[in-house]
Design an enzyme around this catalytic site. Sequence first.
Site, PDB file in Angstrom:
ATOM      1  N   ARG A  69     -28.630  11.258  57.234  1.00  0.00           N
ATOM      2  CA  ARG A  69     -27.885  12.243  58.045  1.00  0.00           C
ATOM      3  C   ARG A  69     -28.766  13.385  58.539  1.00  0.00           C
ATOM      4  O   ARG A  69     -28.537  13.930  59.599  1.00  0.00           O
ATOM      5  CB  ARG A  69     -26.780  12.863  57.196  1.00  0.00           C
ATOM      6  CG  ARG A  69     -25.743  11.882  56.733  1.00  0.00           C
ATOM      7  CD  ARG A  69     -24.671  12.615  55.924  1.00  0.00           C
ATOM      8  NE  ARG A  69     -23.924  11.666  55.114  1.00  0.00           N
ATOM      9  CZ  ARG A  69     -24.228  11.346  53.855  1.00  0.00           C
ATOM     10  NH1 ARG A  69     -25.248  11.918  53.247  1.00  0.00           N
ATOM     11  NH2 ARG A  69     -23.511  10.462  53.203  1.00  0.00           N
ATOM     12  N   LYS A 178     -26.986  -1.099  42.483  1.00  0.00           N
ATOM     13  CA  LYS A 178     -25.896  -0.962  41.514  1.00  0.00           C
ATOM     14  C   LYS A 178     -25.355   0.473  41.543  1.00  0.00           C
ATOM     15  O   LYS A 178     -26.086   1.348  42.005  1.00  0.00           O
ATOM     16  CB  LYS A 178     -26.360  -1.345  40.114  1.00  0.00           C
ATOM     17  CG  LYS A 178     -27.374  -0.359  39.514  1.00  0.00           C
ATOM     18  CD  LYS A 178     -27.491  -0.502  38.042  1.00  0.00           C
ATOM     19  CE  LYS A 178     -26.518   0.338  37.289  1.00  0.00           C
ATOM     20  NZ  LYS A 178     -26.994   1.685  36.929  1.00  0.00           N
ATOM     21  N   ASP A 207     -30.765  -5.393  40.406  1.00  0.00           N
ATOM     22  CA  ASP A 207     -30.664  -4.831  39.054  1.00  0.00           C
ATOM     23  C   ASP A 207     -32.114  -4.642  38.646  1.00  0.00           C
ATOM     24  O   ASP A 207     -32.821  -5.619  38.386  1.00  0.00           O
ATOM     25  CB  ASP A 207     -29.959  -5.824  38.122  1.00  0.00           C
ATOM     26  CG  ASP A 207     -29.834  -5.262  36.716  1.00  0.00           C
ATOM     27  OD1 ASP A 207     -30.783  -4.598  36.249  1.00  0.00           O
ATOM     28  OD2 ASP A 207     -28.795  -5.475  36.075  1.00  0.00           O
ATOM     29  N   HIS A 208     -32.572  -3.383  38.618  1.00  0.00           N
ATOM     30  CA  HIS A 208     -34.019  -3.192  38.485  1.00  0.00           C
ATOM     31  C   HIS A 208     -34.575  -3.718  37.160  1.00  0.00           C
ATOM     32  O   HIS A 208     -35.763  -3.983  37.052  1.00  0.00           O
ATOM     33  CB  HIS A 208     -34.418  -1.726  38.725  1.00  0.00           C
ATOM     34  CG  HIS A 208     -34.152  -0.814  37.575  1.00  0.00           C
ATOM     35  ND1 HIS A 208     -32.920  -0.294  37.303  1.00  0.00           N
ATOM     36  CD2 HIS A 208     -34.969  -0.315  36.622  1.00  0.00           C
ATOM     37  CE1 HIS A 208     -32.996   0.485  36.229  1.00  0.00           C
ATOM     38  NE2 HIS A 208     -34.231   0.493  35.796  1.00  0.00           N
ATOM     39  N   LYS A 212     -38.520  -5.935  35.787  1.00  0.00           N
ATOM     40  CA  LYS A 212     -39.473  -5.511  34.748  1.00  0.00           C
ATOM     41  C   LYS A 212     -40.215  -6.729  34.204  1.00  0.00           C
ATOM     42  O   LYS A 212     -39.587  -7.742  33.883  1.00  0.00           O
ATOM     43  CB  LYS A 212     -38.731  -4.807  33.602  1.00  0.00           C
ATOM     44  CG  LYS A 212     -38.153  -3.435  33.980  1.00  0.00           C
ATOM     45  CD  LYS A 212     -37.463  -2.802  32.778  1.00  0.00           C
ATOM     46  CE  LYS A 212     -36.624  -1.604  33.187  1.00  0.00           C
ATOM     47  NZ  LYS A 212     -37.334  -0.343  33.249  1.00  0.00           N
ATOM     48  N   GLU A 246     -31.721   5.858  25.184  1.00  0.00           N
ATOM     49  CA  GLU A 246     -32.441   6.838  26.005  1.00  0.00           C
ATOM     50  C   GLU A 246     -32.410   8.198  25.319  1.00  0.00           C
ATOM     51  O   GLU A 246     -31.408   8.537  24.680  1.00  0.00           O
ATOM     52  CB  GLU A 246     -31.795   6.949  27.380  1.00  0.00           C
ATOM     53  CG  GLU A 246     -31.829   5.660  28.176  1.00  0.00           C
ATOM     54  CD  GLU A 246     -31.232   5.845  29.566  1.00  0.00           C
ATOM     55  OE1 GLU A 246     -31.984   6.170  30.480  1.00  0.00           O
ATOM     56  OE2 GLU A 246     -30.007   5.688  29.710  1.00  0.00           O
ATOM     57  N   ASP A 265     -22.497   1.836  33.571  1.00  0.00           N
ATOM     58  CA  ASP A 265     -23.834   2.217  34.015  1.00  0.00           C
ATOM     59  C   ASP A 265     -24.908   1.266  33.481  1.00  0.00           C
ATOM     60  O   ASP A 265     -25.880   0.965  34.167  1.00  0.00           O
ATOM     61  CB  ASP A 265     -24.121   3.656  33.544  1.00  0.00           C
ATOM     62  CG  ASP A 265     -25.407   4.222  34.121  1.00  0.00           C
ATOM     63  OD1 ASP A 265     -25.638   4.034  35.328  1.00  0.00           O
ATOM     64  OD2 ASP A 265     -26.181   4.841  33.365  1.00  0.00           O
ATOM     65  N   HIS A 270     -27.503  -4.105  33.301  1.00  0.00           N
ATOM     66  CA  HIS A 270     -28.777  -4.329  32.602  1.00  0.00           C
ATOM     67  C   HIS A 270     -28.605  -5.117  31.293  1.00  0.00           C
ATOM     68  O   HIS A 270     -29.336  -6.058  31.024  1.00  0.00           O
ATOM     69  CB  HIS A 270     -29.459  -2.997  32.276  1.00  0.00           C
ATOM     70  CG  HIS A 270     -29.629  -2.087  33.454  1.00  0.00           C
ATOM     71  ND1 HIS A 270     -29.834  -2.550  34.738  1.00  0.00           N
ATOM     72  CD2 HIS A 270     -29.633  -0.728  33.557  1.00  0.00           C
ATOM     73  CE1 HIS A 270     -29.950  -1.512  35.566  1.00  0.00           C
ATOM     74  NE2 HIS A 270     -29.831  -0.412  34.872  1.00  0.00           N
ATOM     75  N   LYS A 370     -27.147   7.669  25.751  1.00  0.00           N
ATOM     76  CA  LYS A 370     -28.034   8.727  26.236  1.00  0.00           C
ATOM     77  C   LYS A 370     -28.174   9.765  25.128  1.00  0.00           C
ATOM     78  O   LYS A 370     -27.321   9.868  24.251  1.00  0.00           O
ATOM     79  CB  LYS A 370     -27.454   9.356  27.495  1.00  0.00           C
ATOM     80  CG  LYS A 370     -27.430   8.370  28.669  1.00  0.00           C
ATOM     81  CD  LYS A 370     -27.482   9.076  29.992  1.00  0.00           C
ATOM     82  CE  LYS A 370     -27.447   8.101  31.155  1.00  0.00           C
ATOM     83  NZ  LYS A 370     -28.783   7.551  31.481  1.00  0.00           N
TER      84      LYS A 370
HETATM   85  C1  BG6 Z   1     -30.074   3.101  35.622  1.00  0.00           C
HETATM   86  C2  BG6 Z   1     -28.972   3.963  35.073  1.00  0.00           C
HETATM   87  O1  BG6 Z   1     -29.561   1.934  36.194  1.00  0.00           O
HETATM   88  O2  BG6 Z   1     -30.971   2.768  34.573  1.00  0.00           O
HETATM   89  C3  BG6 Z   1     -29.525   5.202  34.378  1.00  0.00           C
HETATM   90  O3  BG6 Z   1     -28.101   4.339  36.126  1.00  0.00           O
HETATM   91  C4  BG6 Z   1     -30.550   4.805  33.343  1.00  0.00           C
HETATM   92  O4  BG6 Z   1     -28.479   5.957  33.783  1.00  0.00           O
HETATM   93  C5  BG6 Z   1     -31.587   3.878  33.950  1.00  0.00           C
HETATM   94  O5  BG6 Z   1     -31.157   5.977  32.851  1.00  0.00           O
HETATM   95  C6  BG6 Z   1     -32.524   3.333  32.893  1.00  0.00           C
HETATM   96  O6  BG6 Z   1     -33.556   2.641  33.550  1.00  0.00           O
HETATM   97  P1  BG6 Z   1     -34.977   2.521  32.885  1.00  0.00           P
HETATM   98  O7  BG6 Z   1     -35.759   1.645  33.816  1.00  0.00           O
HETATM   99  O8  BG6 Z   1     -35.505   3.900  32.770  1.00  0.00           O
HETATM  100  O9  BG6 Z   1     -34.728   1.887  31.552  1.00  0.00           O
END
Ligand code: BG6
Length: 488
Positions: A69, A178, A207-208, A212, A246, A265, A270, A370
């Site tokens: 934007r 996501k 989904d990152h 990995k 985390e 989340d 994941h 968390k």
């Molecule tokens: C994300 C979540 O998908 O993954 C976050 O939305 C989380 O809340 C994060 O902190 C964790 O990713 P990574 O790669 O740091 O383990």
Amino acid sequence: MQPTPRVDAQAVVSPSTTTPLFDEAREPFTIVIFGATGDLTARKLLPALFNLMVEGALPDRFSIVGFARRPWSDEDFRKDAQQAVSQFSRLAPIDPANWERFAARLSYQQGTFEDPAGYAALRDRLARLDQTDGTGHNRIYYLSVSPEESPAIVQQLGACGLAKEDPGRAWTRVILEKPFGHDLASARALNQLVNSVFSEDQIYRIDHYLGKETVQNILALRLANGIFEPVWNRRYIDYVQITVAETLGVEHRGGYYEKAGALRDIVQNHMLQLLSLVAMEPPITFDAAAVHNEKVKVLQGTMLDHDGPLERSVIRAQYGPGQVDDKSAPGYRQEEGVAPNSTTETYAALRLHIDTWRWSGVPFFLRTGKRLAKQVTEIAIQFKSPPLMLFHQAGEHRVEPNMLILRIQPDEGIGLHFSAKLPGGRMRISPVVMDFNYRTAFAVASPEAYERLLFDCMTGDTTLFARRDEVEVSWALLQPILDAWAQA
Ligand code: BG6
């Protein structure tokens, strides 16, 4: 307690540091990043694209268009991108010649996500880039936006003809971030919408975790080694524990997190991805379809404990105020954007069963949270005890069952915990660890998850992305919990 002695495992043949991490993606393309002024673009996407270029993985002809934007010029976007890449690229400090090469590919298109005018201007810009930069009509649309904004973008792309492919000549792909939906019904509705504009093989649901290296290594460990698969079942495995812990709180994402919580989340995506890689049957090939079929099958067999009340299968909690590194840290309810009486969970733990021939009776424990004491993502495979504990007769009670720990992060690697005899005249047993550490075993830096995933999208490989049914089956599994928590 004494630390458990460790034996290090080394790579037998170290890959050469000059071996490229990726082959080159050969087909030219333009990637359009919707949400180009956002956090994900700065922290992950632009650094990943830059790294891919430096690694020689991008074709000679590519172009990156930021869409957002803000009334930015190309030059504003380049300046912002330079700062982001300098700060977040794993290759920083960045070489000025590389930066010039990269910056020349960046341009910016202002537009709102709902207004057709921005898309018409984008369409003209893409056509011009095909002429000037030879990008061959191939397109990737990356939706780096909040979940509420994706449907409008998908619809607009469809309405102004930007979703079309020219089969055999040019491709068009869309990457969706996501969370994919908010529950089963919304995930289905979103799938329906996206699939009405794009065909399934054009859609990359990211989904990152799947990008990995250590997550991909789960399949390598299981299937490239003869010794694990024969014991990878209910006869030898007692239980499996998957942990995503985390230390950070929700930071500045309170507004998003309030609507999500740990289950949406982390668990839905994941953690269930990790579970499916650990538990799936070996696919016939590494083709996307074969891998997705097995993942869906195992998720269909995964369930909550149906014999007892839900509380026996799942618990939730929320972090309160406390101390982190001797400084006071707010509780979740005191975080910015969080309601003072919020019931959103920042911790969830579940016991799941997989009702298949291989896993029947083996509990899978999942926990995530968390602001926990330690940051660790790992999968612990706990094996059963040996049948005859003859060491007890010798007065030795410290014989622990074997455990295989797949450490996803940090300190990526694999540890096999087993028992060994302590030196000396008596038969005394001590636990020891045989340890494989990714960083020390291989003398090459791992690519970032987003590099791998962007590269796979450029080359048309959907294996490491979630398929439509995979997403829906994982929401279906969690829906009873979401329903119960919504009523509590
Ligand atoms: C994300 C979540 O998908 O993954 C976050 O939305 C989380 O809340 C994060 O902190 C964790 O990713 P990574 O790669 O740091 O383990």
